[in-house]
Write a protein that holds these residues in place. Structure first.
Motif, PDB file in Angstrom:
ATOM      1  N   ASP A   1      -5.375  -5.085  -0.289  1.00 26.47           N
ATOM      2  CA  ASP A   1      -4.152  -4.516  -1.918  1.00 26.47           C
ATOM      3  C   ASP A   1      -4.212  -5.623  -2.197  1.00 26.47           C
ATOM      4  O   ASP A   1      -4.349  -6.969  -2.480  1.00 26.47           O
ATOM      5  CB  ASP A   1      -2.916  -4.754  -0.335  1.00 26.47           C
ATOM      6  N   PRO A   2      -3.846  -5.056  -4.109  1.00 29.45           N
ATOM      7  CA  PRO A   2      -2.996  -3.887  -3.718  1.00 29.45           C
ATOM      8  C   PRO A   2      -4.154  -2.501  -3.976  1.00 29.45           C
ATOM      9  O   PRO A   2      -3.699  -1.052  -4.522  1.00 29.45           O
ATOM     10  CB  PRO A   2      -2.263  -3.732  -5.223  1.00 29.45           C
ATOM     11  N   ARG A   3      -6.072  -3.016  -3.910  1.00 28.45           N
ATOM     12  CA  ARG A   3      -6.566  -1.334  -3.952  1.00 28.45           C
ATOM     13  C   ARG A   3      -6.509  -0.966  -3.248  1.00 28.45           C
ATOM     14  O   ARG A   3      -6.169   0.576  -3.311  1.00 28.45           O
ATOM     15  CB  ARG A   3      -7.956  -2.609  -4.121  1.00 28.45           C
TER      16      ARG A   3
ATOM     17  N   THR B   1      -3.809   0.300  -1.177  1.00 27.97           N
ATOM     18  CA  THR B   1      -2.300   1.376  -1.779  1.00 27.97           C
ATOM     19  C   THR B   1      -2.756   1.852  -2.196  1.00 27.97           C
ATOM     20  O   THR B   1      -2.372   3.411  -2.627  1.00 27.97           O
ATOM     21  CB  THR B   1      -1.335   0.382  -1.054  1.00 27.97           C
ATOM     22  N   ARG B   2      -3.317   1.187  -3.654  1.00 22.64           N
ATOM     23  CA  ARG B   2      -4.059   1.936  -5.422  1.00 22.64           C
ATOM     24  C   ARG B   2      -4.656   2.888  -4.970  1.00 22.64           C
ATOM     25  O   ARG B   2      -4.013   4.811  -5.127  1.00 22.64           O
ATOM     26  CB  ARG B   2      -4.060   1.031  -6.138  1.00 22.64           C
ATOM     27  N   TYR B   3      -5.176   3.716  -3.976  1.00 23.49           N
ATOM     28  CA  TYR B   3      -6.809   4.286  -3.866  1.00 23.49           C
ATOM     29  C   TYR B   3      -6.160   5.649  -2.744  1.00 23.49           C
ATOM     30  O   TYR B   3      -6.300   6.426  -3.475  1.00 23.49           O
ATOM     31  CB  TYR B   3      -7.702   3.843  -3.823  1.00 23.49           C
ATOM     32  N   PHE B   4      -5.584   4.346  -1.695  1.00 22.12           N
ATOM     33  CA  PHE B   4      -4.520   5.215  -0.766  1.00 22.12           C
ATOM     34  C   PHE B   4      -3.794   6.657  -1.507  1.00 22.12           C
ATOM     35  O   PHE B   4      -3.941   7.586  -1.476  1.00 22.12           O
ATOM     36  CB  PHE B   4      -4.023   5.044   0.157  1.00 22.12           C
ATOM     37  N   LEU B   5      -2.866   6.252  -2.878  1.00 24.98           N
ATOM     38  CA  LEU B   5      -2.397   6.895  -3.455  1.00 24.98           C
ATOM     39  C   LEU B   5      -2.904   7.402  -4.456  1.00 24.98           C
ATOM     40  O   LEU B   5      -2.644   9.238  -4.098  1.00 24.98           O
ATOM     41  CB  LEU B   5      -1.136   6.174  -3.748  1.00 24.98           C
ATOM     42  N   PHE B   6      -4.126   7.877  -4.464  1.00 27.71           N
ATOM     43  CA  PHE B   6      -4.879   8.253  -5.403  1.00 27.71           C
ATOM     44  C   PHE B   6      -5.077   9.607  -4.628  1.00 27.71           C
ATOM     45  O   PHE B   6      -5.060  10.742  -4.947  1.00 27.71           O
ATOM     46  CB  PHE B   6      -5.895   7.582  -5.743  1.00 27.71           C
TER      47      PHE B   6
ATOM     48  N   GLY C   1       3.318   5.381  -9.926  1.00 21.91           N
ATOM     49  CA  GLY C   1       2.740   3.737  -9.897  1.00 21.91           C
ATOM     50  C   GLY C   1       2.326   3.527  -8.848  1.00 21.91           C
ATOM     51  O   GLY C   1       3.165   4.669  -7.374  1.00 21.91           O
ATOM     52  N   VAL C   2       2.095   2.039  -8.252  1.00 21.99           N
ATOM     53  CA  VAL C   2       1.621   1.769  -7.084  1.00 21.99           C
ATOM     54  C   VAL C   2       2.629   1.507  -6.680  1.00 21.99           C
ATOM     55  O   VAL C   2       3.582   1.183  -6.487  1.00 21.99           O
ATOM     56  CB  VAL C   2       0.907   0.585  -7.379  1.00 21.99           C
TER      57      VAL C   2
ATOM     58  N   GLU D   1       5.851  -9.566  -1.194  1.00 22.52           N
ATOM     59  CA  GLU D   1       5.060  -9.865  -1.555  1.00 22.52           C
ATOM     60  C   GLU D   1       4.262  -8.614  -2.128  1.00 22.52           C
ATOM     61  O   GLU D   1       3.635  -8.501  -3.157  1.00 22.52           O
ATOM     62  CB  GLU D   1       3.337  -9.382   0.093  1.00 22.52           C
ATOM     63  N   ALA D   2       4.603  -7.272  -1.090  1.00 26.80           N
ATOM     64  CA  ALA D   2       4.296  -6.097  -2.251  1.00 26.80           C
ATOM     65  C   ALA D   2       4.694  -5.837  -4.005  1.00 26.80           C
ATOM     66  O   ALA D   2       3.983  -5.632  -4.323  1.00 26.80           O
ATOM     67  CB  ALA D   2       4.692  -5.004  -1.462  1.00 26.80           C
TER      68      ALA D   2
END
Length: 249
Positions: free
Chosen positions: A39-41, A43-48, A100-101, A144-145
């Motif tokens: 994370d956060p990559r 979560t970012r790619y998952f949301l994409f 956003g993420v 943390e998120a």
């Protein structure tokens, strides 16, 4: 004509389930690869991927999502996004729908479901609500998120609203998190998901468009934990009044 509606609702439920399964199978491998990242990559790619998936899935099942109020999200600012909760349809609307993420909070039991569990472990902070240590750890992970630049999406009603009222009473958790982190709250409302998955009906669904509205942010800077009741009531009334003005049920 209730019998015709019942037949149509079950035929549509079969159609929606088949489309969901087919599109899910297409997404499994890319999501699994994403789950291996930090994370956060991650979560970012998952949301994409999730946003692309839902942009295809929701219109195909005749449930397009229309968003309003995205301009309230300012670049570089993280938020605690609070939302009403009427249906299981709320999750595929809110997670990809918030700009956003972001992460949400989910019951630990969801992580054990095949395929779904993988997605929940990526996109959510997991919590065992019956375990005090797990609840405390979930608060730390939500902080943390936020520190990593991710919004937290929370349903302050706790469980789905099965009452006849626009909202159930709110729990303190989302508002304590926002005060402790000193980040603004964005109230949001999902409309019409209860029309799709009708309460009390088993394996029954009907298509309907969905509206997802974001309200202006509520600041928490300078607030302390003793202000949580005031903050909670303020957000509740904002959402209650907005729902009354814009609901078309």
């Amino acid at each position: 004509m209730n019998w015709l509606r019942n037949i149509a609702g079950r035929v549509y439920a079969v159609y929606g389930l088949l489309i969901f399964v087919v599109t899910l199978l297409v997404m499994v491998i890319p999501i699994w690869i994403t789950s291996l990242l930090p994370d956060p990559r991650k979560t970012r790619y998952f949301l994409f991927l999730a946003r692309g998936w839902m942009k295809v899935f929701m219109p195909i099942v005749f449930c397009p999502v229309y968003r309003r109020g995205k301009e309230h999200f300012k670049k570089g600012q993280v938020y605690v996004v609070v939302c009403n909760h009427n249906s299981l349809m709320d999750v595929p609307v809110t997670t990809p729908g918030v700009p956003g993420v972001n992460k949400t909070l989910a019951k630990q039991e969801m992580s054990r479901i095949p395929l779904f569990g993988m997605m929940y472990r990526i996109g959510s902070v997991m919590v065992n609500r019956k375990d005090e240590a797990s609840r405390k750890q979930s608060i730390e992970r939500m902080r943390e998120a936020l520190d990593m630049g991710m919004h937290m999406i929370l349903f302050p009603e706790g469980t789905r609203n099965r009452t006849g009222y626009p909202l159930k009473s709110f729990y303190d958790g989302a508002f304590l998190l926002a005060i402790d982190a000193q980040v603004p709250i964005i109230p949001s409302l999902v409309f019409h998901t209860r029309k799709i998955l009708v309460p009390g009906k088993v394996f029954f669904a009907l298509p309907h468009h969905i509206d997802f509205h974001f309200l202006p942010p509520v600041e928490t800077k300078g607030l302390k934990r003793e202000d949580v009741r005031m903050l909670k009531e303020k957000v509740f009334m904002m959402m209650w009044d907005y729902y009354g003005e814009h609901n078309q049920d």
